[in-house]
Scaffold this active site. Structure first.
Site, PDB file in Angstrom:
ATOM      1  N   LYS A 160      23.710 123.165  36.467  1.00  0.00           N
ATOM      2  CA  LYS A 160      24.565 123.405  37.636  1.00  0.00           C
ATOM      3  C   LYS A 160      23.732 123.544  38.882  1.00  0.00           C
ATOM      4  O   LYS A 160      22.720 124.242  38.857  1.00  0.00           O
ATOM      5  CB  LYS A 160      25.379 124.690  37.413  1.00  0.00           C
ATOM      6  CG  LYS A 160      26.384 124.976  38.501  1.00  0.00           C
ATOM      7  CD  LYS A 160      26.540 126.456  38.815  1.00  0.00           C
ATOM      8  CE  LYS A 160      25.412 126.968  39.694  1.00  0.00           C
ATOM      9  NZ  LYS A 160      25.624 128.313  40.227  1.00  0.00           N
ATOM     10  N   ARG A 172      66.130 113.443  37.912  1.00  0.00           N
ATOM     11  CA  ARG A 172      65.799 113.093  36.525  1.00  0.00           C
ATOM     12  C   ARG A 172      64.337 113.326  36.152  1.00  0.00           C
ATOM     13  O   ARG A 172      63.962 113.232  34.990  1.00  0.00           O
ATOM     14  CB  ARG A 172      66.200 111.628  36.258  1.00  0.00           C
ATOM     15  CG  ARG A 172      67.686 111.489  36.018  1.00  0.00           C
ATOM     16  CD  ARG A 172      68.076 110.033  35.922  1.00  0.00           C
ATOM     17  NE  ARG A 172      68.075 109.401  37.251  1.00  0.00           N
ATOM     18  CZ  ARG A 172      68.126 108.089  37.444  1.00  0.00           C
ATOM     19  NH1 ARG A 172      68.132 107.267  36.412  1.00  0.00           N
ATOM     20  NH2 ARG A 172      68.160 107.594  38.662  1.00  0.00           N
ATOM     21  N   GLU A 188      76.066  96.178  45.079  1.00  0.00           N
ATOM     22  CA  GLU A 188      75.574  97.232  44.185  1.00  0.00           C
ATOM     23  C   GLU A 188      76.287  97.159  42.834  1.00  0.00           C
ATOM     24  O   GLU A 188      77.455  96.764  42.760  1.00  0.00           O
ATOM     25  CB  GLU A 188      75.802  98.608  44.820  1.00  0.00           C
ATOM     26  CG  GLU A 188      74.975  98.855  46.067  1.00  0.00           C
ATOM     27  CD  GLU A 188      73.489  98.701  45.829  1.00  0.00           C
ATOM     28  OE1 GLU A 188      72.929  99.420  44.986  1.00  0.00           O
ATOM     29  OE2 GLU A 188      72.873  97.829  46.476  1.00  0.00           O
TER      30      GLU A 188
HETATM   31  C1  UD1 Z   1      68.805 100.867  45.918  1.00  0.00           C
HETATM   32  C2  UD1 Z   1      69.491  99.638  46.507  1.00  0.00           C
HETATM   33  C3  UD1 Z   1      69.701  98.594  45.398  1.00  0.00           C
HETATM   34  C4  UD1 Z   1      68.366  98.244  44.773  1.00  0.00           C
HETATM   35  C5  UD1 Z   1      67.655  99.509  44.295  1.00  0.00           C
HETATM   36  C6  UD1 Z   1      66.271  99.170  43.857  1.00  0.00           C
HETATM   37  C7  UD1 Z   1      70.963 100.358  48.292  1.00  0.00           C
HETATM   38  C8  UD1 Z   1      72.359 100.677  48.674  1.00  0.00           C
HETATM   39  N1  UD1 Z   1      70.776 100.014  47.041  1.00  0.00           N
HETATM   40  O1  UD1 Z   1      69.706 101.414  44.984  1.00  0.00           O
HETATM   41  O2  UD1 Z   1      70.275  97.424  45.944  1.00  0.00           O
HETATM   42  O3  UD1 Z   1      68.560  97.333  43.713  1.00  0.00           O
HETATM   43  O4  UD1 Z   1      67.573 100.481  45.338  1.00  0.00           O
HETATM   44  O5  UD1 Z   1      65.686 100.297  43.265  1.00  0.00           O
HETATM   45  O6  UD1 Z   1      70.075 100.369  49.129  1.00  0.00           O
HETATM   46  N2  UD1 Z   1      66.749 107.408  49.658  1.00  0.00           N
HETATM   47  C9  UD1 Z   1      66.641 108.227  50.743  1.00  0.00           C
HETATM   48  N3  UD1 Z   1      67.778 108.769  51.301  1.00  0.00           N
HETATM   49  C10 UD1 Z   1      69.012 108.489  50.816  1.00  0.00           C
HETATM   50  C11 UD1 Z   1      69.114 107.655  49.686  1.00  0.00           C
HETATM   51  C12 UD1 Z   1      67.978 107.116  49.143  1.00  0.00           C
HETATM   52  O7  UD1 Z   1      65.556 108.493  51.238  1.00  0.00           O
HETATM   53  O8  UD1 Z   1      69.962 109.006  51.360  1.00  0.00           O
HETATM   54  C13 UD1 Z   1      65.545 106.833  49.076  1.00  0.00           C
HETATM   55  C14 UD1 Z   1      65.280 107.334  47.660  1.00  0.00           C
HETATM   56  O9  UD1 Z   1      64.429 108.450  47.689  1.00  0.00           O
HETATM   57  C15 UD1 Z   1      64.614 106.133  47.021  1.00  0.00           C
HETATM   58  C16 UD1 Z   1      65.221 104.945  47.729  1.00  0.00           C
HETATM   59  O10 UD1 Z   1      65.725 105.438  48.945  1.00  0.00           O
HETATM   60  O11 UD1 Z   1      63.230 106.108  47.265  1.00  0.00           O
HETATM   61  C17 UD1 Z   1      66.311 104.271  46.918  1.00  0.00           C
HETATM   62  O12 UD1 Z   1      67.330 105.166  46.678  1.00  0.00           O
HETATM   63  P1  UD1 Z   1      68.164 105.146  45.348  1.00  0.00           P
HETATM   64  O13 UD1 Z   1      69.206 106.174  45.421  1.00  0.00           O
HETATM   65  O14 UD1 Z   1      67.266 105.160  44.184  1.00  0.00           O
HETATM   66  O15 UD1 Z   1      68.851 103.699  45.480  1.00  0.00           O
HETATM   67  P2  UD1 Z   1      69.589 102.904  44.346  1.00  0.00           P
HETATM   68  O16 UD1 Z   1      70.960 103.421  44.208  1.00  0.00           O
HETATM   69  O17 UD1 Z   1      68.748 102.841  43.142  1.00  0.00           O
END
Ligand code: UD1
Ligand code: CA
Length: 458
Positions: A349, A15, A152
């Site tokens: 400069k 995004r 979630e």
């Molecule tokens: C996650 C949490 C949710 C919380 C939210 C807060 C889980 C299952 N859910 O959800 O409870 O309220 O964050 O923002 O943990 N990332 C990786 N590898 C992956 C997936 C994610 O490195 O495979 C990293 C992303 O880059 C990011 C962070 O983990 O920095 C969170 O990932 P994101 O997909 O945004 O999690 P949410 O679904 O928002």
């Protein structure tokens, strides 16, 4: 206590609609991931891991901290899967602290309270209260207020969706237990992902101690998914910075119209007017006044110096009681000694201006070593460039340079010497001498101007 921060930074950040990996987008001119690394560093653990994926090479070359353990997550299968990639690095007695690389405003103090809560718990989640909790994992507590699980958004029913206490994503856990939970997580959920949050339910099932630390300021745990959120956090970050300066005693004419993209060190009674941008490391001494519209980058400015409106300073060292601008431009490696004056439309400069010397109007001074008590007349230029190389101009103490002079470098103007206005100086001048190097003035009396002929075509 053996803190081991693991930072999740593998997400793509679709995004943002950017070629730059999301975690490298800046807040206050510093990559979000770097903010998180810096906060984690405060835990003083001996190791730190970053889980990377998208744009990995770019991430690794931008972050120059040499002691990071880089762990690749080839496919993004969820936060639990991400942490599991580092499982081989987790030691049994580690206090693992999991942070997100796209949550840049997290404070070191908060990470400390998360880590220290592990003294009485096996797993600690950082939560916050949101009036609009949509999209977040909800914290489900029992009647005793004990955390039972995290659900979630996509897996929640209407009752759970009403809960306003949410998971920030920051979690601390004892290394040994965390590894067993990571092994047990399955992707049986609405998104088919390995949820790190499932650790909570697993811990509760085996009667491990689960605790929560509540973060009072939701901005601190706000993630960035798009440019709007980035802009929002940029403002929040700027507000923190100007607030800190005001606490230190700086007068801000309007704190919402100053941007700090680096670090500032300030003395007493500094005044910063509106629309100023500070970049890199900037030091302002006591009573320094920065008038509106200046850009000041990597500069040290001595006490009582005034930088007048619309001046641009870059990698410069300014003494005390100096007067700069309006509309002055100081380029890299400019040194102004105490009481120097640089006026409007002057560019300097790689030059030193001695104490009390004045370059007040419309001049260019480059590659010059100027003594003290010098007066440079309006429109004077050091011709430092021959088309191939740069050359030095040396101006002794107490020199007076008449207006519109050109000094063709390399050249030396002896101390105490005077240069007549409009001179082109190509040879060294002697101390105490007067040099005039311009065409002599001639006057023809009763001069009749040519008269236009009537020849038709022009
Ligand atoms: C996650 C949490 C949710 C919380 C939210 C807060 C889980 C299952 N859910 O959800 O409870 O309220 O964050 O923002 O943990 N990332 C990786 N590898 C992956 C997936 C994610 O490195 O495979 C990293 C992303 O880059 C990011 C962070 O983990 O920095 C969170 O990932 P994101 O997909 O945004 O999690 P949410 O679904 O928002
Ligand atoms: Ca998210």
């Amino acid at each position: 206590m053996k803190p081991y921060p693991i930072i999740l930074a593998a997400g793509q950040g679709t995004r943002m609609r950017s070629n730059l990996p999301k975690v490298l987008h800046p807040i206050g001119a510093k990559a979000m991931l770097q903010h998180v690394i810096d906060a984690c560093r405060d835990l003083k653990g001996e190791r730190m891991a970053v889980i990377y994926g998208h744009g990995g090479d770019q991430v690794k070359t931008t972050i120059t901290d040499t002691d990071i353990q880089w762990v690749e997550q080839v496919e993004q299968k969820g936060t639990g899967h991400a942490v599991a990639q580092a499982a081989g690095h987790i030691q049994d007695d580690d206090d693992v602290v999991i942070a997100y690389g796209d949550v840049p405003l997290i404070r070191a103090e908060t990470l400390h309270s998360l880590a220290s809560a592990l003294q009485n718990a096996d797993l600690v989640v950082l939560t916050t209260q949101l009036s609009k909790p949509f999209g977040y994992g909800r914290i489900v507590r029992n009647d005793d207020g004990k955390v039972q699980k995290i659900v979630e958004e996509k897996d929640a029913d209407d009752e759970i969706r009403k809960i306003q206490e949410v998971n920030t994503g920051f979690i601390a856990a004892k290394g040994k237990k965390l590894k067993t939970w990571l092994d047990a997580i399955t992707p049986n959920n609405a998104q088919g992902e390995y949820y790190l949050t499932d650790c909570v339910e697993l811990a509760v099932a085996e009667n491990a101690v689960v605790d929560a630390v509540i973060c009072e300021n939701p901005m601190e745990v706000q993630g960035v998914n798009n440019r709007m959120q980035q802009a929002e956090l940029e403002r929040a970050y700027q507000w923190q910075q100007v607030q800190a300066l005001m606490v230190e005693g700086v007068t801000m004419m309007d704190p919402t119209r100053v941007d700090i993209r680096g670090t500032m060190t300030v003395g007493k009674d500094v005044v910063i007017d509106v629309n100023n941008v500070f970049i890199g490391d900037v030091t302002l001494g006591d009573n320094v006044v920065i008038e509106p519209g200046c850009i000041i980058e990597n500069a040290v400015i001595g006490a009582n110096t005034r930088v007048k409106a619309n001046s641009v300073l870059e990698s410069s060292a300014i003494g005390q009681d100096c007067d700069i601008g309006p509309f002055a431009r100081l380029r890299p490696n400019t040194v102004l000694h105490d009481k120097a004056k640089v006026g409007n439309f002057v560019e300097i400069k790689k030059s030193t201006v001695g104490s009390g010397s004045k370059v007040n109007h419309l001049s260019y001074v480059g590659d010059t070593n100027m003594g003290s008590g010098v007066n440079i007349g309006a429109g004077t230029i050091t011709c430092n460039y021959d088309g191939a190389n740069k050359h030095q101009t040396v101006i002794g103490d107490n020199v007076f340079v008449g207006s519109c002079t050109q000094m063709v470098a390399p050249v030396e103007v002896g101390s105490g010497s005077t240069i007549g206005a409009g001179s082109t100086i190509t040879k060294n001048t002697q101390a105490g001498s007067l040099t005039v190097a311009r065409a002599k003035q001639i006057t023809i009396k009763d001069w009749v101007r040519p008269i236009k002929t009537q020849s038709g075509d022009e």
